[in-house]
Scaffold this motif. Structure first.
Motif: not given
Length: 348
Positions: A104-119
């Protein structure tokens, strides 16, 4: 005893306000849909691998349901726990997979740290979020941005409206892909072999009585001869199928019909050809039809038995309502695309 404040609280009225608030938000979000939905749907449709759905907290719960809907409607998907992902489970992602992140927020810490690896690991990074300017919204290759909404929670803290919106958007994506793939009820049935849903999606041929369980006689026999000759084993059905000289179904005679002869003091008809008292040209169904269609007929016509005939009109089975107890007809009937054959011989 409850105090006056508690007794004055109208729980049903409050529940209705919560439901209406969430429904109103869905309507608002529907109006906000833009090309971002198209881009996400196109990326999912083009996916050569599977869809890795990732969320945190309540969004992860929504993700689990979305994965289930995807898998049952032709889009292969799996849930990926965000915490486990950073501790090795990212290895489950194949280069052909697409990552769909829910926040919802787009700022969840657990998700944010996945963005680089997922890319680096996935073929594309997709998102469902409320904020295009969030870390998730900026990183995503395509995003469904549903915008600001008010939670139904009176404290505005517990995820409520936001999770309802994400859940509905997951359904919208799944069913959009279903239509694009022209996914049929036959394919859906392959993934639902168990439970009442599986039985309703089954073919009549899978549940009908057959062989020695059927009661079949010639229409030229007398009623007395019919009951003297007809033998069956296994489950008993209350209907006898009467056939003509070519073996085609000509009529139906039930235990209720026999009871009426006695009630009406028409014993003399026991020695008349059963054709005189049978139901001529009964409604029948084809073995390749779905059980849901048969249930609709049994319920609408208040029948207890439904003969099953082949293309030549020869009886091959019987559906008895006692075998289908507990199954309700599918809302709206079965998919019209698969071949169905329901024949009312009276109007044919």
């Amino acid at each position: 005893m409850p105090d006056s404040t508690e007794s004055a609280f109208d729980k049903i009225d409050y529940a209705r306000r919560v439901l209406r608030a969430e429904a109103a938000s869905l309507d608002v979000v529907a109006g906000r849909l833009d090309d971002g939905f198209n881009r996400v749907a196109d990326a999912l449709f083009a996916c050569r691998g599977r869809v890795a759905v990732i969320g945190v907290g309540k969004s992860a719960d929504v993700g689990q349901k979305t994965v289930g809907t995807f898998n049952s409607t032709g889009t292969r998907a799996y849930i990926l726990d965000a915490t486990r992902a950073v501790h090795g489970d990212l290895g489950s992602i194949h280069p052909d997979d697409v990552a769909l992140l829910l926040s919802h927020s787009g700022e969840s810490e657990e998700l944010v740290r996945l963005l680089g690896p997922l890319k680096k690991l996935a073929s594309s990074l997709l998102a469902i979020t409320s904020s295009a300017g969030s870390a998730l919204g900026r990183a995503a290759d395509a995003a469904i941005v549903y915008g600001p909404i008010k939670e139904a929670c009176p404290l505005a803290l517990a995820p409520s409206t936001s999770t309802t919106v994400m859940l509905a958007l997951g359904d919208a994506l799944a069913f959009t892909l279903l239509e694009q793939r022209q996914f049929t009820a036959d394919e859906f049935a392959k993934f639902h072999p168990a439970g009442s849903l599986g039985r309703k999606l089954a073919l009549v041929s899978e549940l009908m009585r057959r062989g020695s369980e059927l009661r079949i006689a010639a229409q030229t026999d007398t009623v007395r001869e019919v009951f003297a000759k007809v033998r069956h084993t296994g489950r008993r059905t209350g209907a006898i199928m009467l056939v003509d000289a070519d073996g085609r179904l000509a009529g139906l005679f039930t235990d209720s019909d026999l009871a009426r002869l006695f009630e009406n003091r028409e014993d003399r008809l026991l020695d008349a050809p059963v054709a005189h008292v049978m139901t001529h040209a009964p409604v029948v169904i084809a073995p390749e039809s779905r059980v849901a269609v048969a249930l609709d007929v049994l319920r609408a016509r208040k029948f207890s038995e439904l003969p099953v005939v082949d293309e030549a009109g020869r009886p091959v089975g019987m559906l008895d309502i006692t075998d289908l107890i507990g199954l309700d007809p599918l809302a709206g009937g079965a998919d019209s695309r698969p071949a169905l054959r329901l024949i009312d011989r009276k109007s044919a």
